[in-house]
Design a protein around this motif. Structure first.
Motif, PDB file in Angstrom:
ATOM      1  N   ILE A  24       0.843  -1.197   0.000  1.00 28.25           N
ATOM      2  CA  ILE A  24       0.000   0.000   0.000  1.00 28.25           C
ATOM      3  C   ILE A  24       0.880   1.250   0.000  1.00 28.25           C
ATOM      4  CG2 ILE A  24      -1.901  -1.164   1.158  1.00 28.25           C
ATOM      5  CD1 ILE A  24      -1.084   0.385   3.704  1.00 28.25           C
ATOM      6  N   LEU A  93       1.304  -4.899   3.624  1.00 31.76           N
ATOM      7  CA  LEU A  93       0.155  -5.197   4.466  1.00 31.76           C
ATOM      8  C   LEU A  93      -0.087  -6.696   4.594  1.00 31.76           C
ATOM      9  CD1 LEU A  93      -2.180  -3.938   6.060  1.00 31.76           C
ATOM     10  CD2 LEU A  93      -3.493  -3.877   3.957  1.00 31.76           C
ATOM     11  N   ARG A 108      -5.337  -0.442   5.562  1.00 37.17           N
ATOM     12  CA  ARG A 108      -4.495   0.743   5.372  1.00 37.17           C
ATOM     13  C   ARG A 108      -4.920   1.863   6.312  1.00 37.17           C
ATOM     14  NH1 ARG A 108      -3.976   2.184  -0.192  1.00 37.17           N
ATOM     15  NH2 ARG A 108      -4.478   0.062  -0.672  1.00 37.17           N
TER      16      ARG A 108
END
Length: 164
Positions: A24, A93, A108
């Protein structure tokens, strides 16, 4: 000798979650309380910080159990091209099999909330004098305008106005 930076490839659907392109992206504008939603803020203002930098985001992430990479990229909604506003941080992630890399951070938004909550605790933020300078200059200027006319450009006759 330092490890080489990972190579970037074009994205394709067969990429795994641990490939850098699937990590991310977090830009400082996402957690900037001075920005509007249209300008790129992603969290509510109460959860954001005033003018964060990618260096502060890097410092917060360095103590967490997350893999991250700092890139010199400009956010597309950022109007200024100055170095102060540049920078992007990529964070892993998920693992290759799709499980969470760190169970403390499930999305996120969790990572951004964590970063925004820890930035004010950084030593660089605690020693900043820029905010106190602006707070001190405001009362001084308001004190001169509330005086008994004359002088300093405030509260006088209405005329042509100041030239700028």
């Amino acid at each position: 000798m330092a490890a080489a930076a990972p190579t970037r490839n074009n994205w394709n659907p067969a990429m795994k979650h641990n490939d850098m392109e699937r990590w991310i992206c977090i830009y400082p504008a996402y957690i900037n309380s001075k920005k509007t939603r249209q300008e790129g803020r992603r969290l509510p203002k109460e959860n954001c910080v005033e003018n964060p930098t990618y260096i502060e985001i890097r410092d917060v992430l360095s103590v967490t159990n997350l893999q991250f990479l700092v890139e010199n990229m400009k956010y597309c909604r950022e109007k200024s091209s100055e170095l102060h506003f540049r920078g992007r941080v990529r964070v892993q992630l998920r693992n290759a099999d799709g499980t969470l890399f760190n169970s403390d951070f499930t999305s996120r938004e969790d990572i951004m909330r964590h970063i925004a909550s820890k930035i004010p605790q950084l030593k660089t933020r605690q020693n900043k004098t820029g905010d106190s300078f602006h707070q001190q200059s405001q009362p001084q200027t308001s004190g001169t305008t509330s005086g008994a006319g004359g002088g300093g450009g405030g509260g006088g006759k209405k005329g042509k106005g100041k030239r700028r």
